[in-house]
Design an enzyme around this catalytic site. Sequence first.
Site, PDB file in Angstrom:
ATOM      1  N   HIS A  23       0.821  -1.218   0.000  1.00 19.44           N
ATOM      2  CA  HIS A  23       0.000   0.000   0.000  1.00 19.44           C
ATOM      3  C   HIS A  23       0.857   1.272   0.000  1.00 19.44           C
ATOM      4  CE1 HIS A  23      -3.871  -2.068   0.562  1.00 19.44           C
ATOM      5  NE2 HIS A  23      -3.214  -2.897   1.369  1.00 19.44           N
TER       6      HIS A  23
ATOM      7  N   ASP B 153      -0.171  -5.173   5.856  1.00 21.55           N
ATOM      8  CA  ASP B 153      -1.236  -6.021   5.324  1.00 21.55           C
ATOM      9  C   ASP B 153      -1.124  -6.151   3.813  1.00 21.55           C
ATOM     10  OD1 ASP B 153      -1.877  -3.224   5.224  1.00 21.55           O
ATOM     11  OD2 ASP B 153      -3.896  -3.771   4.569  1.00 21.55           O
ATOM     12  N   GLU B 154      -1.753  -7.169   3.295  1.00 19.38           N
ATOM     13  CA  GLU B 154      -1.943  -7.388   1.863  1.00 19.38           C
ATOM     14  C   GLU B 154      -0.655  -7.228   1.046  1.00 19.38           C
ATOM     15  OE1 GLU B 154      -6.576  -6.556   0.975  1.00 19.38           O
ATOM     16  OE2 GLU B 154      -5.368  -4.745   1.117  1.00 19.38           O
ATOM     17  N   ILE B 155       0.359  -8.006   1.396  1.00 18.01           N
ATOM     18  CA  ILE B 155       1.550  -8.081   0.546  1.00 18.01           C
ATOM     19  C   ILE B 155       1.204  -8.968  -0.638  1.00 18.01           C
ATOM     20  CG2 ILE B 155       4.000  -8.622   0.439  1.00 18.01           C
ATOM     21  CD1 ILE B 155       3.260  -6.451   2.465  1.00 18.01           C
TER      22      ILE B 155
END
Length: 594
Positions: free
Chosen positions: A279, A350-352
């Site tokens: 992100h 988060d969300e790699i």
Amino acid sequence: MFSVFNTFNSSALQILIILSLLLASAAQISFSSSQSNSNSGVNVWPKPRNFSWPQPQQANLLSPNFSITFPDHHKYLSSSVKRYLQLILSEHHLPLVNPSSFIHINTSAPPLLTLSVTVADLSATLHHGVDESYTLTIPISGGAADLAAQTAWGAMRGLETFSQLVWGDPSLVAVGVYVWDSPLFGHRGVMLDTSRNFYGVQDMLRTIEAMSANKLNVFHWHITDSHSFPLMVPSEPELASKGSYGSNMHYSPADVTKIVEFGLEHGVRVLPEIDSPGHTGSWAAAYPDIVTCANMFWWPDGVDWADRLAAEPGTGHLNPLNPKTYQVLKNIIRDVAILFPEPFYHAGADEIIPGCWKADPTIQSFLSEGGTLSQLLELFVNSTFPYIVSLNRTVVYWEDVLLDDNIKVQSTVLPQEHTILQTWNNGHNNTKRIVSSGYRVIVSSSEFYYLDCGHGDFLGNNSIYDQQTGSGTRNGGSWCGPFKTWQTMYNYDITYGLTEEEVKLVLGGEVALWSEQADPTVLDARIWPRASAVAESLWSGNRDEKGMKRYAEATDRLNEWRSRIVARGVGAEPIQPLWCVRNPGMCNTFNPVG
């Protein structure tokens, strides 16, 4: 030293007030006597842990000379008392249900003249676990009420409770009341994403003020993301000047100070989040060499979902193999720690997305030599986590850093004493996984606590909406649909299925507003009064004295509370037609629906 805040003195005005009250009472509409006194129109939200107002419930006049005495050598308590005194004397709230049908209004009794506030420990700072308990006694004989708290922050909670026990024009106050109150959970928050769409400082101040009224105490500020970098970091100014939506969409250090100080004046901690290494596409405008897959199409045509470059449009991850990454990031962390006194620092993680890292040539070489993506994340954490801790911060990560299916670190990398995990997937299951591993947890389960769900996707050409049967749009078209109703949020038990020892590791919960489809025009309605429902659940629980869920009884009280905060300037959405309030019980059902 004690200070006294009061208003002008006028015995003639008091006589006029009594006459006005008698006339107003005669003109008011009478409501059904079958309505329970729990819906007398005078309630406290969130419901206190212990609230006694014996029958017959009584109210006396509030003196026009009403004052609050308090220890005046606490900056934030002084500000809070001044604010509440003005609110108490000027609000003149008119409940939706006529209280005079249920409450004996004694105009011949002496009016309430004073609220005396005492605080045991004025040195206690606002941090997780600070004592927010208070006791409030309002005598039936008038004169002086007493508010006692261990800390200034508990006194603020008690001031809010007292303000809700005052209503009408002229002002009346509930008497014969005793309250003992303390929250079940120390962390009760709202998360707001200001990267995908920008919110002005006044929008955030209004949100914090509404949080304080609901006894919520953590404003989790998700400041940056792939879409924009609105924070002006003193040592890295180009991140905002190049990565924001424009010069009128920055948060300056002065803005941050204003928000943080406003939070302290309202008993609300401001918890900053600088999400990384994922992100971070917005960082590429200033530092393209430290961001992988920046400005690429998020899910190329013909590519499997597993090989996409981002979880949604807006690509970019920091490159853990580039030493410059850590130079820039440590500058940011240091400046953020200076700007925000909050002891927690949210580092995201988060969300790699594998495809984004794999798009970079240096990472491709690393992988070809036997390295793994989880090793990359471990390198990143080992290069940043100790630095954050060295600044006397506890590090908060999204749960992915430990629980992701593909890219995660070993628990040995994250010492439990310095780490908190915030859960957002798989409801009770992930909460259990976190606490059973010995970590403290903040619960933000998307199935229950995400405020943005159910408003559809934001993809511009999504064929899922080309339906002629009214079905197939995934419960509202968003990945986390359907819409989370206030009842869904209220009834969620964040410690369900946990052992007594595991419950101790649950710090509390946060509702979250991600802003793909939210901005200042819808901010209040997206948050309120659903966050109010969570506020009560986290403060005093969602069950009555018999252990039964109390959402049915809470409906009438939430209608009243929503009306009151709307009058205070919060654009909360309605939960029922006014007809339901005016016709008690008629909007209930004896049968399951749906």
